[in-house]
Design a protein around this motif. Structure first.
Motif, PDB file in Angstrom:
ATOM      1  N   HIS A   1       0.832  -1.211   0.000  1.00 56.90           N
ATOM      2  CA  HIS A   1       0.000   0.000   0.000  1.00 56.90           C
ATOM      3  C   HIS A   1       0.862   1.255   0.000  1.00 56.90           C
ATOM      4  CE1 HIS A   1      -3.349   2.652   0.768  1.00 56.90           C
ATOM      5  NE2 HIS A   1      -2.761   3.101   1.869  1.00 56.90           N
TER       6      HIS A   1
ATOM      7  N   LYS B   1       3.813   1.617  -1.159  1.00 52.99           N
ATOM      8  CA  LYS B   1       4.387   1.747  -2.502  1.00 52.99           C
ATOM      9  C   LYS B   1       3.352   2.286  -3.482  1.00 52.99           C
ATOM     10  CE  LYS B   1       6.037  -1.148  -6.311  1.00 52.99           C
ATOM     11  NZ  LYS B   1       4.776  -1.046  -7.075  1.00 52.99           N
ATOM     12  N   GLU B   2       2.139   1.766  -3.409  1.00 55.29           N
ATOM     13  CA  GLU B   2       1.089   2.156  -4.350  1.00 55.29           C
ATOM     14  C   GLU B   2       0.699   3.628  -4.217  1.00 55.29           C
ATOM     15  OE1 GLU B   2      -1.931  -0.623  -3.384  1.00 55.29           O
ATOM     16  OE2 GLU B   2      -0.936  -2.310  -4.385  1.00 55.29           O
ATOM     17  N   ILE B   3       0.763   4.175  -3.012  1.00 56.89           N
ATOM     18  CA  ILE B   3       0.381   5.577  -2.810  1.00 56.89           C
ATOM     19  C   ILE B   3       1.603   6.505  -2.800  1.00 56.89           C
ATOM     20  CG2 ILE B   3      -1.685   4.910  -1.524  1.00 56.89           C
ATOM     21  CD1 ILE B   3      -0.245   5.742   1.049  1.00 56.89           C
ATOM     22  N   SER B   4       2.771   5.953  -3.195  1.00 57.15           N
ATOM     23  CA  SER B   4       4.019   6.728  -3.294  1.00 57.15           C
ATOM     24  C   SER B   4       4.498   7.276  -1.960  1.00 57.15           C
ATOM     25  CB  SER B   4       3.865   7.882  -4.296  1.00 57.15           C
ATOM     26  OG  SER B   4       3.635   7.378  -5.591  1.00 57.15           O
ATOM     27  N   ALA B   5       4.085   6.655  -0.861  1.00 60.30           N
ATOM     28  CA  ALA B   5       4.589   7.067   0.452  1.00 60.30           C
ATOM     29  C   ALA B   5       5.981   6.500   0.697  1.00 60.30           C
ATOM     30  CB  ALA B   5       3.637   6.595   1.550  1.00 60.30           C
TER      31      ALA B   5
ATOM     32  N   ARG C   1       4.700   9.934   9.309  1.00 60.73           N
ATOM     33  CA  ARG C   1       3.461   9.206   9.595  1.00 60.73           C
ATOM     34  C   ARG C   1       3.450   8.768  11.064  1.00 60.73           C
ATOM     35  NH1 ARG C   1       0.509   7.639   4.999  1.00 60.73           N
ATOM     36  NH2 ARG C   1       1.470   8.561   3.156  1.00 60.73           N
TER      37      ARG C   1
ATOM     38  N   ASN D   1       3.571  15.423  -8.023  1.00 65.42           N
ATOM     39  CA  ASN D   1       3.608  14.214  -7.212  1.00 65.42           C
ATOM     40  C   ASN D   1       3.047  14.427  -5.817  1.00 65.42           C
ATOM     41  OD1 ASN D   1       5.204  12.192  -8.956  1.00 65.42           O
ATOM     42  ND2 ASN D   1       6.450  14.034  -9.043  1.00 65.42           N
TER      43      ASN D   1
ATOM     44  N   LYS E   1       4.405  15.570  -3.156  1.00 64.82           N
ATOM     45  CA  LYS E   1       5.342  15.234  -2.089  1.00 64.82           C
ATOM     46  C   LYS E   1       6.637  15.981  -2.358  1.00 64.82           C
ATOM     47  CE  LYS E   1       7.305  11.064  -4.249  1.00 64.82           C
ATOM     48  NZ  LYS E   1       7.574   9.626  -4.084  1.00 64.82           N
TER      49      LYS E   1
END
Length: 325
Positions: free
Chosen positions: A89, A91-95, A119, A322, A324
């Motif tokens: 997850h 990785k998928e949300i670019s965190a 986080r 992006n 971020k």
């Protein structure tokens, strides 16, 4: 080698870009050499490709060292009850910052530290061997909050700081008897910094830059001795004002300096112009406009440790696309 980074605004050839995105860095370098050595290309494109050779060296080096399995091991060993699905997850949300290297996912060298810093839910799950670390983090947060309240109440704050700075050559590069020239930074005097005082040094200082030097240092020039350490100890006062911004008190005279484009990173791209217009709407008050842009950055953009800035073609556009940075 000096590089004029303004040429980073030049797009990469498609074949170079495809290899780079896939993470075939050896192939990317080979393709760049083909363009540089075999094709008659414009100077602007040549300079862009020469820069990209350096960028690829960074990207393919130690910037993204962790494979997926290694990243998962880091997370499961540092966080309580961490699951593989969580890493997927993130990785998928670019965190969790990642790229392809030879078609395989690799995570950025500070991805774990970044997640813990940004986080709080993950920070609470850190397995701490030393309870004192957690206690110190709590103390630091309280100090920060107390300082904010103090500055609001008193209109600012002055802090006296004393620093001891040292530098020495690594043993494998030490050349005893060779004349060396060493610079160590010290504060310049300006609106926020005053009462700069040098208390000690070793060896004797050869030259001290003036108070208003753009990049102020102390300078040593001497023959290097074995295990020699260069040291400067200094103190200074640092003052910050707290200003409550009032849109009703905006001056009619607004600054007109430092507003021009400066490639590659201060570029008024079509996307940034569209974003500017969307955020501004019909507003003309500079303070309200500034607040809208500030709110966008602080509420829409996730704070994140980044890879080497040299590898990013346009930092503000990267951040705005992006979300971020």
């Amino acid at each position: 080698m000096y590089q004029d980074l303004s040429f980073m605004k030049v797009p990469l050839p498609e074949d170079v870009l495809k290899l780079k995105i896939y993470g075939d860095y050896a192939g990317t370098q080979k393709m760049i050499r083909y363009f540089l050595e075999e094709k008659d290309i414009p100077q602007a494109l040549r300079k862009r490709l020469e820069i990209e050779q350096e960028v690829i060296g960074v990207m393919g080096g130690n910037e993204y060292p962790f494979t997926y399995d290694e990243a998962l091991e880091i997370m499961t060993s540092h966080l309580r009850d961490f699951k593989k699905e969580e890493l997927d997850h993130l990785k998928e949300i670019s965190a969790a910052d990642w790229i392809y290297i030879d078609g395989e996912v690799h995570f950025q060298r500070r991805f774990y530290e970044n997640l813990i810093k940004t986080r709080p839910d993950y920070a609470k799950r850190v397995i701490t061997e030393n309870p004192e670390d957690e206690k110190q983090n709590h103390i630091n947060q309280n100090l920060l909050n107390d300082n904010i309240h103090y500055m609001k109440e008193h209109g600012g704050r002055t802090v006296h700081t004393r620093i001891r700075s040292t530098i020495k050559a690594k043993k494998e590069f030490e050349e005893v008897g060779r004349k060396v020239r060493v610079h160590l930074p010290i504060p310049k005097v300006y609106e926020q910094v005053s009462n700069v005082e040098i208390h000690a040094s070793n060896p004797e200082i050869t030259y001290v830059a003036p108070f208003d030097a753009p990049q102020r240092t102390v300078y040593f020039e001497t023959e290097l001795k074995e295990n020699q350490e260069f040291m400067i100890e200094y103190s200074f006062d640092y003052h910050v004002n707290y200003v409550e911004l009032d849109p009703a008190k905006v001056s009619e005279e607004q600054p007109d300096f430092c507003l021009e484009e400066q490639t590659p990173h201060i570029v008024f791209t079509p996307y940034l112009r569209e974003l500017r217009d969307e955020l501004a709407g019909d507003e003309t008050n500079p303070i309200i406009l500034a607040r809208r842009f500030y709110d966008f950055v602080t509420t829409k953009v996730m704070y994140s440790f980044m890879r080497e800035y040299f590898t990013i073609e346009c930092i503000p556009e990267y951040c705005a696309i992006n979300l971020k940075g």
